[in-house]
Design an enzyme around this catalytic site. Structure first.
Site, mmCIF file in Angstrom:
data_model
loop_
_atom_site.group_PDB
_atom_site.id
_atom_site.type_symbol
_atom_site.label_atom_id
_atom_site.label_comp_id
_atom_site.label_asym_id
_atom_site.label_seq_id
_atom_site.Cartn_x
_atom_site.Cartn_y
_atom_site.Cartn_z
ATOM 1 N N GLU A 1 -58.551 -80.005 -72.678
ATOM 2 C CA GLU A 1 -58.937 -79.120 -73.781
ATOM 3 C C GLU A 1 -59.361 -79.912 -75.004
ATOM 4 O O GLU A 1 -59.751 -79.342 -76.018
ATOM 5 C CB GLU A 1 -57.755 -78.219 -74.173
ATOM 6 N N CYS B 1 -60.863 -73.138 -66.324
ATOM 7 C CA CYS B 1 -60.095 -71.899 -66.521
ATOM 8 C C CYS B 1 -60.353 -71.278 -67.891
ATOM 9 O O CYS B 1 -59.707 -70.317 -68.264
ATOM 10 C CB CYS B 1 -58.600 -72.139 -66.319
ATOM 11 N N HIS C 1 -58.202 -64.325 -78.750
ATOM 12 C CA HIS C 1 -57.287 -63.692 -77.809
ATOM 13 C C HIS C 1 -57.554 -62.206 -77.636
ATOM 14 O O HIS C 1 -57.209 -61.629 -76.611
ATOM 15 C CB HIS C 1 -55.844 -64.056 -78.135
ATOM 16 N N ASP D 1 -60.809 -74.172 -75.766
ATOM 17 C CA ASP D 1 -60.371 -75.184 -76.725
ATOM 18 C C ASP D 1 -61.257 -76.423 -76.664
ATOM 19 O O ASP D 1 -61.497 -77.054 -77.697
ATOM 20 C CB ASP D 1 -58.906 -75.560 -76.478
#
Ligand code: PEP
Ligand code: MG
Length: 552
Positions: free
Chosen positions: A429, A500, A207, A453
């Site tokens: 994912e 995405c 992140h 993921d």
């Protein structure tokens, strides 16, 4: 800065470049909590008491100064504060913390401990710990504030020992931030003085990387050697190659900044929808965490990560607050907005959910799975999204994270449609979902592949793990094969299939994804110009050829 190589007079380091662009400036390190030295004999108890009080005053003054800066929208730089769009809320939190640090009972307790023979740092430690235990014993909301006291204690002890206070630094000038790692809350609180990020740990889809791209900040992760570079060294950061030039002169740093500005201006000058050289359309969408991330240039929002709005919260957001946050994005975004419902767990902790600790969080109750334990959360969120969509008249779609089976997709679609949202999709994912893409598309209107993921779960490789970056490379054929299968299912069903994950914003990978058949690419807004340029330089057949080569 020499033309030919990214090295400075002091040499170079390299890590993983995770957010494009170059910047240069003095290195400032984020201090960790101070380690308390062994108690030392005290000759002058009154002097120790005075040092303890001075440390508390310094913490209070620092927090109040940051609160004022957050209110005026300037760089607050405090952990959890100062994020764009959240200045008022951040200021309130910082002021509340300042009041705790200024509590006369806390001060008296520290003074009493010092007069009783403890050195200032230990007197503060004991005073804070006593306060903390008292709060924890009260339970409920007050017990949740106990963790704040630990943060204040670390600050006060650091001040008493003459060390830098832990948390994001605020040197009062532009700087390159260096940290062991950054929490999502730290990254969200970065002020405008931060020119670039370097972390010792972290992976390409961590992140830190995602938020750096959202802010358009050059970033290099997984660079342990940066721990040895002294504070104040002027460094140049290349967020594409991952190289760090050491020991630049101020003139060289200014030149780097100027060239980066010129390059960004050149790229931003190209606008319009995404197309290959022969005109095949590929929608270029934005990944955002709040309205503050929106930039002109994208054709809509392909991933609105709603959990970033609520990361630091210990109380659940009210329906009104949720609706207002969504409506702000819907009003300001150009084109359709795909809202992802809350994706809690592992790397995105949401304390307000109060989820139990798990031995294997990445494989546990995260994403849509939270609905198994707390069904009210999803329905409340869908209702707030639907309300904000009605109020703004925007084209709003929803999708769920971490969907594994067609039955989960069907359940999500039913509830989203019941809430009044017509266009419903799911993220792919988990390999199980990719392998059943056709069945998922019988239940929903679109798929959005979360390659961060999907790579993690396909290769059983922690997405934050710097040593496993090669397995997380989006060009891995096994990952590309799963993406190709999803795109083929979409073609068959006549429904869109986008990507995405961070791979979509990599100009070297995006053409390949188009060659595999994906219909849209959603990425950090700062990546849109580069990807637009990359696609415009290749025909669809050339993209397909790249995909065939990569699959082989
Ligand atoms: C992904 O996993 O690729 C994704 C887009 O979701 P996040 O990075 O928020 O987990
Ligand atoms: Mg994900």
């Amino acid at each position: 800065m020499p033309e030919t190589g990214w090295a400075g007079p002091g040499g170079r380091l390299s890590g993983l470049g995770v957010s494009q662009g170059r910047a240069a400036g003095p290195l400032v390190r984020m201090a960790g909590p101070p380690s308390l030295p062994a108690p030392r004999p005290v000759a002058d108890p009154e002097a120790e008491a005075a040092t303890a009080v001075k440390a508390l005053e310094a913490v209070t003054a620092d927090l109040n100064r940051r609160a004022a800066a957050a209110r005026t929208g300037a760089s607050a730089g405090a952990g959890g504060g100062g994020g764009a769009g959240a200045g008022g809320e951040a200021a309130e939190i910082l002021e509340a913390l300042a009041m705790i640090a200024d509590d006369p009972m806390l001060r008296e307790e520290a003074e009493t401990r010092a007069r009783g023979g403890a050195d200032a740092a230990h007197a503060l430690e004991a005073a804070f710990d006593g306060h903390r235990d008292a709060l924890a014993a009260l339970g409920g909301y007050l017990a949740e504030r106990a963790a704040d006291l630990d943060d204040l204690k670390h600050r006060a002890v650091a001040a008493a020992l003459g060390l830098p206070m832990p948390g994001l630094p605020d040197p009062g000038h532009p700087y390159v931030l260096v940290a062991g790692d950054l929490s999502p809350a730290d990254t969200a609180g970065l002020g405008p003085d931060v020119l670039a990020l370097i972390t010792e740990r972290g992976g390409p889809t961590s992140h830190t990387a995602i938020l750096a791209r959202a802010r358009g900040l050059p970033a290099v992760v997984a660079c342990p050697a940066v721990a040895d570079v002294p504070d104040g060294t002027i460094v140049g950061v290349d967020g594409a190659s991952g190289e760090i030039a050491l020991g630049l002169t101020p003139e060289q740093a200014a030149e780097v900044m100027e060239r980066d500005r010129a390059e960004r201006a050149r790229l931003a000058a190209a606008t319009g929808p995404g197309r290959t050289a022969d005109g095949h359309p590929v929608r270029l969408l934005a990944n955002i965490g709040s309205a503050a991330d929106l930039r002109p240039g994208a054709e809509g929002v392909g991933l609105f990560r709603t959990e970033f709005l609520f990361l630091d919260r210990k109380q659940p957001p009210s329906p009104e607050e949720q609706t207002a946050a969504y409506a702000e994005v819907f009003e300001r975004a150009e084109g359709p907005v795909i809202v992802r419902t809350l994706d809690a767990g592992t790397d995105k902790p949401l304390p307000f959910l109060g989820l139990p600790e798990e031995p294997n969080p990445a494989l546990g109750v995260r994403g849509l799975r939270v609905d198994r334990l707390l069904p009210g959360v999803l329905d409340a969120q869908l209702a707030a999204i639907a309300e904000a969509a009605r109020a703004t008249g925007a084209d709003v779609r929803v999708m769920a994270p971490m969907v594994t089976t067609p039955a989960e997709a069907a359940g999500f679609a039913r509830r989203a449609r019941a809430a009044g949202i017509a266009q419903v999709g799911v993220m792919v994912e988990v390999p199980a979902a990719a392998l059943r893409a056709a069945e998922l598309l019988r239940e929903v209107d679109f798929l959005s592949i979360g390659t961060n993921d999907l790579a993690q779960y396909t290769f059983a490789a922690d997405r934050q793990h710097p040593a496993l970056a090669d397995l997380l490379d989006p060009r891995q054929p096994a990952l590309l094969g799963l993406i190709e299968a999803c795109a083929a299912a979409g073609r068959e069903a006549g429904k869109p299939v986008g990507v995405c994950g961070e791979a979509a914003g990599d100009p070297a990978v995006a053409p390949l994804l188009v060659g595999l058949g994906v219909t849209s690419l959603s990425m950090a807004p700062s990546c849109v110009p580069l990807v637009r340029e990359a696609l415009a330089g290749l025909t669809l057949e050339e993209c397909r050829e790249l995909a065939r080569e990569a699959l082989a």
